[in-house]
Every structure is written in C-alpha cells, then in structure tokens.
Enzyme design. Structure first.
Site, PDB file in Angstrom:
ATOM      1  N   VAL A   1       9.625  -2.180  -1.681  1.00 53.83           N
ATOM      2  CA  VAL A   1      10.677  -1.843  -2.640  1.00 53.83           C
ATOM      3  C   VAL A   1      10.331  -2.411  -4.021  1.00 53.83           C
ATOM      4  O   VAL A   1      10.467  -1.737  -5.051  1.00 53.83           O
ATOM      5  CB  VAL A   1      12.024  -2.456  -2.174  1.00 53.83           C
ATOM      6  CG1 VAL A   1      13.064  -2.421  -3.267  1.00 53.83           C
ATOM      7  CG2 VAL A   1      12.527  -1.740  -0.932  1.00 53.83           C
ATOM      8  N   ASP A   2       9.892  -3.642  -4.028  1.00 55.67           N
ATOM      9  CA  ASP A   2       9.554  -4.345  -5.274  1.00 55.67           C
ATOM     10  C   ASP A   2       8.512  -3.555  -6.073  1.00 55.67           C
ATOM     11  O   ASP A   2       8.696  -3.291  -7.274  1.00 55.67           O
ATOM     12  CB  ASP A   2       9.004  -5.728  -4.861  1.00 55.67           C
ATOM     13  CG  ASP A   2       9.046  -6.745  -5.979  1.00 55.67           C
ATOM     14  OD1 ASP A   2       9.673  -6.455  -7.014  1.00 55.67           O
ATOM     15  OD2 ASP A   2       8.460  -7.825  -5.807  1.00 55.67           O
ATOM     16  N   ALA A  48       7.926  -6.348   4.567  1.00 55.59           N
ATOM     17  CA  ALA A  48       6.899  -7.399   4.557  1.00 55.59           C
ATOM     18  C   ALA A  48       7.422  -8.703   5.171  1.00 55.59           C
ATOM     19  O   ALA A  48       6.646  -9.460   5.768  1.00 55.59           O
ATOM     20  CB  ALA A  48       6.447  -7.647   3.123  1.00 55.59           C
TER      21      ALA A  48
HETATM   22  N1  AR6 Z   1      13.492   2.593  -1.122  1.00 60.44           N
HETATM   23  C1  AR6 Z   1      14.251   2.046  -0.147  1.00 60.44           C
HETATM   24  N2  AR6 Z   1      13.744   1.289   0.833  1.00 60.44           N
HETATM   25  C2  AR6 Z   1      12.421   1.070   0.838  1.00 60.44           C
HETATM   26  C3  AR6 Z   1      11.543   1.591  -0.154  1.00 60.44           C
HETATM   27  C4  AR6 Z   1      12.138   2.390  -1.172  1.00 60.44           C
HETATM   28  N3  AR6 Z   1      11.419   2.938  -2.164  1.00 60.44           N
HETATM   29  N4  AR6 Z   1      10.282   1.175   0.118  1.00 60.44           N
HETATM   30  C5  AR6 Z   1      10.346   0.411   1.239  1.00 60.44           C
HETATM   31  N5  AR6 Z   1      11.628   0.362   1.688  1.00 60.44           N
HETATM   32  P1  AR6 Z   1      10.107  -4.727   1.634  1.00 60.44           P
HETATM   33  P2  AR6 Z   1      11.054  -7.468   2.215  1.00 60.44           P
HETATM   34  C6  AR6 Z   1      12.197  -0.377   2.847  1.00 60.44           C
HETATM   35  O1  AR6 Z   1       8.778  -5.028   2.225  1.00 60.44           O
HETATM   36  O2  AR6 Z   1      10.838  -7.305   3.658  1.00 60.44           O
HETATM   37  C7  AR6 Z   1       7.369  -7.468  -1.498  1.00 60.44           C
HETATM   38  O3  AR6 Z   1       5.989  -7.635  -1.609  1.00 60.44           O
HETATM   39  C8  AR6 Z   1      11.228  -0.862   3.889  1.00 60.44           C
HETATM   40  O4  AR6 Z   1      10.996   0.172   4.838  1.00 60.44           O
HETATM   41  O5  AR6 Z   1      10.171  -3.968   0.361  1.00 60.44           O
HETATM   42  O6  AR6 Z   1      12.328  -8.097   1.739  1.00 60.44           O
HETATM   43  C9  AR6 Z   1       8.137  -8.468  -2.357  1.00 60.44           C
HETATM   44  O7  AR6 Z   1       7.449  -8.799  -3.535  1.00 60.44           O
HETATM   45  C10 AR6 Z   1      11.970  -2.035   4.494  1.00 60.44           C
HETATM   46  O8  AR6 Z   1      12.854  -1.613   5.528  1.00 60.44           O
HETATM   47  O9  AR6 Z   1      10.947  -6.098   1.365  1.00 60.44           O
HETATM   48  C11 AR6 Z   1       8.278  -9.649  -1.450  1.00 60.44           C
HETATM   49  O10 AR6 Z   1       7.152 -10.485  -1.523  1.00 60.44           O
HETATM   50  C12 AR6 Z   1      12.821  -2.566   3.356  1.00 60.44           C
HETATM   51  O11 AR6 Z   1      12.778  -1.550   2.351  1.00 60.44           O
HETATM   52  C13 AR6 Z   1       8.390  -9.022  -0.077  1.00 60.44           C
HETATM   53  O12 AR6 Z   1       7.756  -7.757  -0.172  1.00 60.44           O
HETATM   54  C14 AR6 Z   1      12.366  -3.888   2.776  1.00 60.44           C
HETATM   55  O13 AR6 Z   1      10.949  -3.958   2.759  1.00 60.44           O
HETATM   56  C15 AR6 Z   1       9.817  -8.810   0.353  1.00 60.44           C
HETATM   57  O14 AR6 Z   1       9.832  -8.322   1.665  1.00 60.44           O
END
Ligand code: AR6
Length: 179
Positions: free
Chosen positions: A39-40, A126
């Site tokens: 997402v980030d 992640a």
């Molecule tokens: N829109 C909505 N949901 C999404 C999208 C999107 N565009 N892309 C992924 N997801 P994550 P975390 C979902 O890894 O676990 C980063 O490197 C994905 O399928 O984004 O909180 C940051 O910098 C998952 O279910 O966040 C931190 O270091 C959810 O969003 C770390 O990752 C969250 O996945 C944070 O990890």
C-alpha cells in the site's frame, strides 16, 4: 457490504486504496515513515514525492500510532500514515497495537474534522498479520470508535482482492450478528 453504526456508515469494498475519493486515505506505513512496498509504495507512486517529504518531518512514528500529511496528486485531501504491528506469533501485543493503529488514525480524523476515510487492511501484507484475526480487530475497533464518537460519517475498508473482501465480510457479519 455496508452497515450503519448510529448515523455513521461502515463500508467494505474491494479495490485499490489509491483510487478512493474519501477525504482521507490511510497508509500502511512503517515506523521510519520511509516509503516501502505494498500500500505504501502504491500511495507514494500515485501521490508523488510531496507525501514522503512531509512525512519525513515527523521523524519516527511508533507502532500503534499515526501521523497525517497532505495527499499530493491523489483524489483524497489527506494521507494518514498508520503503523500496524509486525506479526510475531500473536503474543507480543499485536492485537492491542493493531487496534491502536486504527484508533490513532480515527482520532486524527476527528482532530482534522475529516468526515470520510478509507483504510487498507493494516499489517496483513508485509507485516504478516493473519487476515482473519486482523479483520476482527480492525472491524471491532472501528465499530467501537463510531459508537463512541459518532464520527467520521463514513469509514470504508478497501480490501485488495476477493479473499480479503470475503474474510472481512464474514467477520463483519459475525460481529453484527447477521447471517
Ligand atoms: N490498495 C488496497 N490494499 C492493498 C493495496 C492497494 N493498492 N496494495 C496492497 N494491499 P502492506 P503491512 C493490501 O504490505 O502489512 C510496506 O513496505 C495487501 O494485500 O501494504 O501493514 C511499508 O513500508 C495487504 O492485505 O502493509 C511497511 O514497511 C494490506 O494491503 C510494511 O509494508 C497491507 O499490506 C507494512 O506492512
């Protein structure tokens, strides 16, 4: 799926957080507030460099808390950077920290008078938090907050893909006691 909590709406949609037209969107950030993946990465790519520049001024954002910046080129006005916990088996305060990340983001909405906000499923990429458990924490925290404050008027959870959507839908039905 949508439910009413008093006068507020809690909504589950399948989609991409960067495309949301809510006043604020929530980023799944890290403590260093340094752009990463998931997402980030998507938010910083779509929103442009001003978001990271603004976020950098906060320094660090401890797990369970959140900070707010503008939203660059995104449709939203604000990005709320919330830091969920890294899953370490479940006995290291993960549920409390995850709930705190949602609550911190919602409190910033009250402070800034933000009436609509979209969240991704924090920590479930992640950071490895199991989706089913995370859904229960996310939804029960949002529901309690809305019951207590009656704001923001719209809270949307944007789930990435069918699996995540189904898991959240099931958890929401269970929490609301509906079939
Ligand atoms: N829109 C909505 N949901 C999404 C999208 C999107 N565009 N892309 C992924 N997801 P994550 P975390 C979902 O890894 O676990 C980063 O490197 C994905 O399928 O984004 O909180 C940051 O910098 C998952 O279910 O966040 C931190 O270091 C959810 O969003 C770390 O990752 C969250 O996945 C944070 O990890």
């Amino acid at each position: 799926m949508q439910v009413k909590i008093g006068n507020c709406v809690l909504e589950l949609v399948k989609g991409d957080i960067t495309q949301q037209d809510t006043e604020a969107i929530v980023n799944a950030a890290n403590e260093e507030l340094i752009p990463g993946g998931g997402v980030d990465g998507a938010i910083h790519r779509a929103g442009g460099p001003s978001i990271a520049e603004e976020a950098r001024r906060y320094g660090r954002c401890p797990t369970g808390s959140a900070v707010i910046t503008g939203a660059g080129n995104l449709k939203a006005k604000y990005v709320i950077h919330a830091v969920g916990p890294i899953w370490r088996g479940g006995n290291h305060g993960e549920p409390e920290l995850l709930a705190s990340a949602y609550r911190s983001a919602l409190k910033l909405c009250l402070e800034k008078d933000i009436n609509s906000v979209a969240f991704p499923s924090l920590s479930t990429g992640a950071y490895g938090y199991p989706l089913k458990e995370a859904a229960r924490v996310a939804l029960s925290t949002i529901i309690s907050f809305l019951k207590e404050h009656q704001k923001p008027a719209l809270v949307r959870l944007v789930l990435f893909g069918e699996d995540a959507y189904q898991t959240y839908e099931k958890a929401l039905k269970e929490l609301m006691g509906t079939p």
